[in-house]
Design a protein around this motif. Structure first.
Motif, short mmCIF file in Angstrom:
data_model
loop_
_atom_site.label_atom_id
_atom_site.label_comp_id
_atom_site.label_asym_id
_atom_site.label_seq_id
_atom_site.Cartn_x
_atom_site.Cartn_y
_atom_site.Cartn_z
N ASP B 21 -11.20 3.70 -4.20
CA ASP B 21 -12.16 2.95 -3.40
C ASP B 21 -11.58 1.61 -2.98
N GLU B 22 -10.95 0.97 -3.95
CA GLU B 22 -10.40 -0.35 -3.68
C GLU B 22 -9.37 -0.26 -2.56
N GLY B 23 -8.49 0.74 -2.68
CA GLY B 23 -7.45 0.92 -1.67
C GLY B 23 -8.05 1.20 -0.31
N LEU B 24 -9.06 2.08 -0.29
CA LEU B 24 -9.66 2.44 0.99
C LEU B 24 -10.35 1.24 1.61
N THR B 25 -10.98 0.43 0.76
CA THR B 25 -11.63 -0.77 1.28
C THR B 25 -10.59 -1.68 1.91
N ALA B 26 -9.43 -1.77 1.25
CA ALA B 26 -8.35 -2.60 1.79
C ALA B 26 -7.90 -2.05 3.14
N ILE B 27 -7.76 -0.73 3.20
CA ILE B 27 -7.33 -0.10 4.46
C ILE B 27 -8.37 -0.34 5.55
N GLU B 28 -9.64 -0.20 5.16
CA GLU B 28 -10.71 -0.43 6.11
C GLU B 28 -10.65 -1.85 6.63
N GLY B 29 -10.25 -2.75 5.74
CA GLY B 29 -10.15 -4.15 6.13
C GLY B 29 -8.90 -4.44 6.93
N GLY B 30 -8.12 -3.42 7.24
CA GLY B 30 -6.97 -3.63 8.11
C GLY B 30 -5.64 -3.68 7.38
N ASP B 31 -5.64 -3.49 6.07
CA ASP B 31 -4.39 -3.55 5.33
C ASP B 31 -3.81 -2.13 5.24
N ASP B 33 -0.90 -1.23 4.50
CA ASP B 33 0.36 -1.33 3.81
C ASP B 33 0.70 -0.03 3.09
N SER B 34 1.95 0.31 3.09
CA SER B 34 2.33 1.59 2.49
C SER B 34 2.05 1.62 1.00
N GLU B 35 2.13 0.45 0.36
CA GLU B 35 1.89 0.43 -1.08
C GLU B 35 0.43 0.78 -1.39
N ALA B 142 -1.45 -3.47 11.47
CA ALA B 142 -0.32 -3.58 10.54
C ALA B 142 0.85 -2.73 11.03
N PRO B 143 1.64 -3.26 11.90
CA PRO B 143 2.68 -2.44 12.51
C PRO B 143 3.95 -2.41 11.67
N MET B 144 3.83 -2.33 10.36
CA MET B 144 5.06 -2.44 9.59
C MET B 144 5.24 -1.30 8.61
N MET B 145 4.67 -0.14 8.93
CA MET B 145 4.74 0.93 7.95
C MET B 145 6.06 1.67 7.98
N ASP B 146 6.58 1.90 6.78
CA ASP B 146 7.72 2.79 6.60
C ASP B 146 8.79 2.69 7.68
N LEU B 147 9.33 1.53 7.77
CA LEU B 147 10.38 1.35 8.77
C LEU B 147 11.62 2.15 8.40
N GLU B 295 8.37 -1.31 -6.12
CA GLU B 295 8.11 -1.59 -4.71
C GLU B 295 7.54 -2.98 -4.50
N ALA B 296 6.97 -3.49 -5.56
CA ALA B 296 6.19 -4.71 -5.39
C ALA B 296 7.01 -5.80 -4.71
N LYS B 297 8.25 -5.90 -5.10
CA LYS B 297 9.05 -7.02 -4.60
C LYS B 297 9.28 -6.93 -3.10
N PRO B 298 9.86 -5.85 -2.66
CA PRO B 298 10.09 -5.80 -1.22
C PRO B 298 8.80 -5.87 -0.42
N ALA B 299 7.75 -5.22 -0.95
CA ALA B 299 6.49 -5.23 -0.23
C ALA B 299 5.99 -6.66 -0.06
N ALA B 300 6.07 -7.41 -1.14
CA ALA B 300 5.59 -8.78 -1.09
C ALA B 300 6.46 -9.60 -0.14
N ALA B 301 7.75 -9.34 -0.21
CA ALA B 301 8.67 -10.10 0.64
C ALA B 301 8.35 -9.82 2.10
#
Lengths: 160, 722
Positions: B21-31, B33-35, B142-147, B295-301
């Motif tokens: 749910d948390e993840g989906l809410t984040a996605i709904e909010g526009g995030d 992110d692949s993580e 979020a145009p940065m998925m899985d480059l 993944e956390a590091k690169p994702a955050a970066a």
């Protein structure tokens, strides 16, 4: 409060016997199976529960737990007990909850052969029939065995 | 036996569903992110795995489809558009429903289940190999998925050689993972050569049986994408040292860099970290100790480059979960009880010492004060254990709003605030029903139909704001909708029709609004299957007052309504005023007392046969004798001479007459549940310093039961009206 234990010859046939604690309520002798009793305490004033029926005396603090105290005499339809320092509260466990029962005094521990328990003869009082499981003769007096589950119904139904 | 394992599974399911749910809410909010996508995928996958073990076929089937769709999303073959997100949200709700059904043996709505399955199927390609390249939604948020895939997975699959170095840690074996199965899975992808590296294997004598010594070098030739290869190792992530080197990697990274440069025009240095992007273990030289979330590091970066404003919060969230301890609730409650005893014990001690008649008790008192402070500290600590963030509750509410919107054909979105506000666990549990009710009402009655909204110049989508915050020792929960507000003329009309108020009553706006809480009130013109179930807001109010809280409504026509619920922080202790009533000691919650005063005869005015009013600075308030209200009789001649001015929820004031006020102190609340039935006027009990039990009064119900106060209230309305 420790009741005096009276040794009798009957106790030789220990295995078949169960032990009961006998006590007086409004001058009549009653008893409860010893395993039903958790402790016996001296009476101390209780906190009154507003709107409570006459047989509910109130609540008492039993080592941090709030337990209700019933007047057995009033419960049996006899006159209300004038609670005093001489009276005792028998703490029993009914439906998994501790409950206090006010009795006049505790008499002794008696050993009863299940075969000696007589059915309650039909009398013209529904209360009595419900609350008394059976009777026995002990030292030429009649002792009434209390049906605890009937006396204290499930907590929700205790009060109207 | 199996029961307890199953219990654990369902407990875990709840956490996993929360994560979903948390993840989906984040996605709904526009995030997007692949993580975030990966986290959901893992959660759903775990549910599926567990469900499979228990033979919960329905759940497995649904989770499988759900997971497959997510697999498509995370491998960038599906774009997360609004429609898909809504479907995913609904599916997540259904997943919860299925878990619930599996746990409680309830029925599930087959038709609904099938509809969702069919809808999910539409997103699943017929062939798994279907590798059509979806252009990234450049216009999306979020145009940065899985480059990495952008470079690494060209439209035409090519054979590639991956060199994989795989060294399990002992923890991996501890979780029951077996390298053999991983190799088998890799073998399915293509041609695999396995070489075991036993260099680290010590002599037989020095060998630690629980240690892991072996490593493998694998060479895999496959047409599959890199992410497929990585997916094999997904569940041993963090449990092994892993490096995957593809032949095309250098090229891919260069491509990715170029793409990043082009997109964000960021200095290449910053992108070095961002390059592997979502493909965590890609770097050839992993640090020897694997981070729990590589993944956390690169994702955050990467976020630093793209969304600096969201960064701080995100990083906190992804810092890995804090170590927690799962403890039976009963143990905590026992501790809370013990602490309660400790506090009672302290006041007993203090009283005993005061009774000792010793001339110099200063030293003892100092120590006693220390004891008191420590006891308070322990108490606060223990309470903190029970305190939980309202987040899971709020997440469930999002589901309620979705369901309610779907049922009414309205579009509403729930915005939550202050999700991390911590409240006692019991409060959270018992808040669920009233909140559900209020939210359903807000969707059903509050928010207008989309067309009406548009006509009123509002956005078509209704917004319901659910917020929690701490406010001076209590918790404040607010439910605010931007709907039409309370239809006051209609509410009044209904109240008159139902005989709740006299026909000519004149009420203030707020009085009308609060009529919603009156028992037996329901405004729905037609009984909708959503909220008009005969039970009204009075049930909500009862639930809130049952928790020792208050609820209020404020509304402005055309702009919406706000429900405010004020709750105590904990149900275990409260501040109370110790009073005596008819020789009994009782406690009145301090929150309800406005003012206390000693009355004199000239302040008391008779009204009617037995009504009495107290005049306070020119105002008359009805007097309510507590002893009489509780059916107690004074043995002594003492008169009730002290008045506690209390205010009820409806704003009605009343003076409670008691015999005396003794003290003001914190008391431990002892529930009377199971001791006796509900007693009108009494909320609970507490144990005082002398070991005696005192009743904690409920002023609301005493006033309600008092004939004087109730009569006065009606009279006032009547007289106002005439």
């Amino acid at each position: 409060m420790q009741a005096e234990v009276k040794q009798t010859d009957q106790e030789v046939k220990h295995a078949e016997h169960s032990e009961f604690v006998s006590f007086t309520v409004a001058g009549q002798a009653f008893c409860l199976k010893i395993t039903q009793i958790r402790e016996i305490r001296r009476w101390s004033p209780v906190t009154i529960l507003p709107h409570a029926p006459a047989d509910v005396l109130g609540v008492m603090n039993l080592r941090g737990a709030v337990i209700p105290i019933y007047d057995l005499s009033a419960r049996f339809g006899l006159q209300q007990t004038e609670a005093s320092e001489r009276n005792v509260v028998i703490v029993v466990s009914v439906h998994g909850k501790p409950v206090g029962l006010l009795a006049e005094s505790v008499s002794e521990i008696i050993s009863i052969n299940p075969d000696d328990i007589q059915d309650t003869p039909p009398v013209d009082s529904r209360n009595t029939m419900e609350y008394i499981q059976g009777i026995i003769s002990h030292d030429d007096t009649m002792v009434r065995i209390i049906n605890l589950d009937a006396v204290i119904s499930a907590p929700e139904q205790v009060m109207p | 036996m199996s029961g307890s394992i199953q219990d654990t599974f369902f407990e875990e399911c709840e956490e996993l569903l929360e994560a979903t749910d948390e993840g989906l809410t984040a996605i709904e909010g526009g995030d997007h992110d692949s993580e975030v996508v990966n986290a959901i995928f893992r959660a759903v996958h775990s549910i599926k795995g567990g469900a499979g073990a228990f033979g919960l076929d329905d759940l497995v089937a649904f989770a499988h489809r759900f997971e497959t769709v997510f697999d498509e999303v995370r491998s960038n073959r599906l774009e997360l558009d609004e429609k898909l997100i809504q479907l995913l949200l609904r599916s997540s709700d259904q997943l919860s429903a299925l878990v619930e059904a599996a746990r409680d043996g309830g029925e599930i709505d087959e038709a609904h289940n099938d509809t969702l399955l069919a809808a999910l199927d539409e997103y699943i390609p017929e062939e798994e190999e279907d590798l059509t390249f979806e252009p990234m939604g450049l216009g999306g948020p979020a145009p940065m998925m899985d480059l990495g895939d952008l470079g690494g997975a060209p439209a035409e699959p090519q054979e590639e050689t991956y060199r994989i170095r795989f060294q399990p840690l002992k923890e991996m074996y501890g979780t029951g993972n077996e390298p053999f199965f991983l190799f088998q899975a890799l073998k399915d992808l293509g041609e695999l050569t396995v070489t075991m590296d036993e260099n680290e294997l010590p002599g037989f004598d020095a060998m630690d049986m629980s240690e892991a010594y072996l490593a493998w070098d694998l060479v895999l030739v496959t047409k599959e994408t890199r992410s497929k290869v990585e997916a094999v190792f997904e569940f041993v992530e963090g449990l092994c040292e892993l490096s995957i080197n593809g032949d095309g990697d250098a090229e891919a990274e260069a491509n990715a860099l170029a793409a990043l440069d082009a997109m964000f025009a960021a200095p290449p240095a910053a992108d070095a970290a961002a390059a592997p992007e979502g493909e965590a273990p890609a770097a050839p030289f992993e640090p020897p100790v694997p981070a729990p979330e590589p993944e956390a590091k690169p994702a955050a970066a990467e976020e630093k480059a793209s969304a600096p404003k969201a960064e701080s919060g995100k990083q906190e969230q992804r810092g890995g979960p804090k170590p927690t301890l799962r403890v039976e609730l009963e143990r905590v409650d026992r501790l809370i009880n013990a602490v309660g005893e400790l506090i009672i014990n302290h006041s007993m001690l203090a009283q005993q010492i005061a009774n000792l008649n010793v001339s110099d008790t200063r030293d003892v008192e100092t120590e006693l004060e220390g004891f008191k402070n420590l006891a308070r500290d322990i108490q606060e600590g223990v309470m903190a254990i029970r305190a939980q963030p309202v987040k899971p509750l709020f997440q469930r509410m999002a589901r309620i709003v979705r369901e309610a919107s779907a049922a009414t054909g309205k579009t509403c979105k729930l915005v939550t605030e202050g999700e991390n506000t911590e409240v006692d666990k019991t409060v959270i549990e018992r808040l669920s029903d009233p909140l559900t009710h209020i939210l359903r009402n807000a969707v059903d009655h509050g928010v207008e139909k989309p067309d009406d909204r548009e006509a009123a110049g509002k956005s078509k989508i209704g917004e319901i704001r659910l917020s929690a915050s701490h406010r001076s020792g209590s918790v404040c929960i607010e439910i605010k909708d931007d709907g039409a507000g309370v239809n006051r003329p209609r509410v009044k009309q209904i109240a008159i029709e139902k005989g709740l108020i006299p026909e000519n009553a004149e009420l203030t706006d707020s009085e009308i609004d609060n009529l919603l809480f009156a028992p037996g009130f329901s405004t729905a013109k037609e009984i909708s299957n959503l909220s008009g179930r005969g039970v009204g807001m009075d049930v909500v109010k009862n639930a809130v007052t049952g928790l020792g809280g208050r609820i209020n409504i404020s509304s402005s026509p055309g702009k919406g309504s706000t429900f405010t619920i004020i709750l105590p922080l904990t149900l275990a202790v409260m501040d109370g005023m110790v009073v005596s009533v008819a020789d009994q000691t009782m406690v009145v919650p301090i929150t309800s007392i406005v003012e206390t005063m000693r009355g004199s005869d000239d302040m008391i005015n008779s009204l009617g046969a037995d009504g009495t009013l107290l005049s306070i600075r020119g105002n008359f308030v009805p007097i309510c004798d507590v002893a009489g209200g509780l059916g107690l009789y004074r043995e002594s001649d003492q008169q009730a001479g002290v008045y506690l001015l209390v205010e009820t929820e409806t704003g009605q004031r009343c003076a409670l007459a008691v015999d005396d006020i003794h003290d003001q102190r914190q008391v431990v609340i002892k529930s009377l549940d199971g001791v006796c039935g509900e007693i009108p006027g009494v909320a609970a009990a507490t144990i005082l310093g002398d070991g005696k039990i005192a009743m904690i009064l409920d002023p609301e119900s005493i006033i309600a039961a008092s004939p004087t106060a109730a009569a006065f209230d009606t009279e006032r309305r009547m007289s106002n009206a005439s």
